[in-house]
Design a protein around this motif. Structure first.
Motif, PDB file in Angstrom:
ATOM      1  N   THR A   1      28.718  45.239  39.605  1.00  0.00           N
ATOM      2  CA  THR A   1      29.968  45.474  38.879  1.00  0.00           C
ATOM      3  C   THR A   1      29.673  46.070  37.511  1.00  0.00           C
TER       4      THR A   1
ATOM      5  N   ASP B   1      32.114  48.739  34.947  1.00  0.00           N
ATOM      6  CA  ASP B   1      33.128  49.766  34.722  1.00  0.00           C
ATOM      7  C   ASP B   1      32.502  50.885  33.888  1.00  0.00           C
TER       8      ASP B   1
ATOM      9  N   SER C   1      34.592  41.919  35.112  1.00  0.00           N
ATOM     10  CA  SER C   1      33.338  42.130  35.838  1.00  0.00           C
ATOM     11  C   SER C   1      32.823  40.816  36.414  1.00  0.00           C
TER      12      SER C   1
ATOM     13  N   GLN D   1      37.556  42.906  26.213  1.00  0.00           N
ATOM     14  CA  GLN D   1      37.431  42.638  27.644  1.00  0.00           C
ATOM     15  C   GLN D   1      38.443  41.628  28.192  1.00  0.00           C
TER      16      GLN D   1
ATOM     17  N   LYS E   1      41.694  43.020  29.682  1.00  0.00           N
ATOM     18  CA  LYS E   1      41.672  43.610  31.029  1.00  0.00           C
ATOM     19  C   LYS E   1      41.877  42.540  32.097  1.00  0.00           C
TER      20      LYS E   1
ATOM     21  N   GLU F   1      40.144  50.321  37.137  1.00  0.00           N
ATOM     22  CA  GLU F   1      39.371  49.801  36.006  1.00  0.00           C
ATOM     23  C   GLU F   1      37.875  50.058  36.152  1.00  0.00           C
ATOM     24  N   PHE F   2      37.396  50.133  37.392  1.00  0.00           N
ATOM     25  CA  PHE F   2      35.966  50.339  37.603  1.00  0.00           C
ATOM     26  C   PHE F   2      35.602  51.801  37.834  1.00  0.00           C
ATOM     27  N   GLY F   3      36.517  52.681  37.447  1.00  0.00           N
ATOM     28  CA  GLY F   3      36.175  54.099  37.385  1.00  0.00           C
ATOM     29  C   GLY F   3      36.508  54.920  38.609  1.00  0.00           C
TER      30      GLY F   3
END
Length: 477
Positions: free
Chosen positions: A185, A187, A321, A434, A437, A455-457
């Protein structure tokens, strides 16, 4: 080295006829001595990607890993195949430590697993910089820990970027040392932090979507502590393997005692237990003698139970994450697994527990940054970490915090330089943002997997995405 030799070695050791994408590409990258940043979902076969290149090359590969259990599990598996691997940490008996140091000196190891703190211990470091010891790679396993823990809890992580150059300085005739980071994990912001902190040299990125179609996500609001316990009991599936995550040692202990009184075979797991106690609980759970474990985030990394059917967050984590890491331990066999998060009602008026925990985290972090700024005025502008450590028990954390906000650079793992005001770019500490989020995820009205993808791209994949299985998707049908 021909590719057929690589595949033959993988089959001989692990019995694999072929690699899962992108394992082959990652292995080829490391064999070529290139840097890499690898983000693969939990259970994606990351360890093979750096173990195999290490075994195929002459010299030593260093694997920096956060937890003893994680190191020991991987090393035991390698040693069962008669492979030259060892782990060095504080729990290794003194006699065994001496043997490992001798193996280092005689260049008898291919893989050495270390915590970041052990890497910088005098006994290890003095042997690593020996000119005749060939080192071909530095691997950071579970690299998200650098982001989650490196600023305050494990400041040694922030010094890893100086390792490669420090080693090469002592080995003028050395081959290039590849540096690679592996995690399940990260981002885009975390990837940027990892790349910068490790000083990766134009790394090749390998990233796969965190989406797991067999993981069914649900968030349930509760208005009282009693409701939280009721929802926990309602969700527990005692005939199936499960995990319960809480955010503090005291809560794991209290909850475990309460569940035992209800007749459930369970145990509390946290960093306050001895190594023997932790290993015992892990084995009892893996073999099915414990129905479930109530754990802090210390549990799970490197512990593979394929038939884990449910994961409960009795209290939500502060970091997204961390959440994805923990739910990712469910359903590794590909069958359906359920992940429930219990959260206080949004206003916090009736049940303020979660909001209080978040405020405490942010307040404590702000205080640490303020103390770091105060100590900055007292420490030498350039010097050895030992000097700062002698000045204050928070000395190493101070250097780590200053590095994280761009006010300090590492000349090598043991020497620093404070940057003058003209070189400093003002920025908000990333850890402070953080929790927002995580809060947004818990309150989203849209598909939960869509939120995580974005959120993780994976913004393109997230467009118009609906998993059809999370609580939000099901409520809209």
């Amino acid at each position: 080295m021909d590719w057929w030799q690589v595949r033959d070695r993988a089959k001989a050791i692990w019995g694999y006829d072929q690699f899962r994408p992108p394992q082959g590409e990652i292995i080829a990258c490391l064999l070529q001595g290139k840097d890499a940043l690898v983000v693969l979902p939990t259970g994606g076969g990351k360890s093979l990607c750096f173990q195999l290149p290490a075994l195929l090359q002459q010299g030593l590969t260093l694997v920096v890993s956060p937890l003893v259990a994680l190191m020991e599990n991987q090393v035991q598996e390698l040693q069962q195949h008669q492979l030259a691997a060892a782990s060095f940490h504080s729990e290794v008996p003194r006699g065994q430590q001496k043997k490992i140091l001798q193996q280092l000196e005689k260049q008898q190891l291919r893989l050495l697993y270390l915590s970041p703190e052990s890497l910088f211990s005098p006994s290890i470091w003095e042997r690593l910089i020996a000119p005749r010891l060939m080192i071909n790679g530095l691997i950071l396993d579970e690299a998200h820990c650098l982001v989650q823990w490196g600023e305050t809890f494990r400041p040694a992580y922030r010094r890893l970027g100086g390792v490669r150059q420090a080693l090469l300085t002592e080995k003028p005739d050395s081959n290039p040392i590849a540096v690679a980071a592996f995690t399940a994990t990260a981002d885009p912001e975390a990837c940027e932090t990892i790349e910068s902190c490790l000083r990766l040299n134009t790394p090749t990125y390998f990233q796969q979507s965190p989406y797991r179609p067999n993981l069914r996500l649900k968030v349930k609001q509760v208005c009282t502590p009693a409701q939280r316990k009721q929802q926990l009991l309602k969700f527990i599936q005692p005939q199936q393997a499960g995990l319960i995550y809480a955010r503090s040692r005291s809560v794991t202990e209290t909850l475990s005692k309460w569940l035992k009184e209800k007749g459930y075979q369970s145990a509390a797991y946290h960093a306050g237990l001895s190594a023997t106690e932790r290993r015992y609980i892990e084995q009892q759970w893996l073999t099915g003698n414990l129905q479930f474990v109530i754990a802090t985030s210390a549990f799970g990394m490197g512990i593979n139970k394929a038939n884990l059917r449910w994961v409960i967050h009795y209290q939500p984590p502060l970091l997204l994450s961390e959440y994805v890491q923990e739910i990712g331990r469910g359903g590794r066999d590909g069958k359906i697994a359920y992940a429930l998060t219990l959260v206080s009602e949004p206003t916090g008026l009736l049940y303020p527990e979660d909001k209080q925990r978040q405020r405490y985290f942010i307040q404590k972090l702000r205080q640490q940054y303020q103390k770091a700024q105060q100590l900055r005025k007292q420490i030498p502008k350039e010097g050895n970490i030992r000097t700062v450590e002698a000045m204050s028990p928070q000395g190493l954390t101070t250097l780590s915090l200053l590095h994280s906000i761009g006010e300090l650079e590492w000349l090598n793992p043991f020497y620093y330089r404070l940057l003058p005001a003209s070189e400093i770019k003002q920025s908000t500490p990333k850890l402070l943002t953080q929790p927002r989020k995580m809060e947004a995820y818990l309150r989203t009205q849209n598909c939960r997997w869509q939120f995580l993808l974005r959120e993780f791209g994976f913004k393109q994949e997230a467009e118009n995405f609906r998993c059809g299985n999370c609580d939000r998707c099901l409520s809209q049908m």
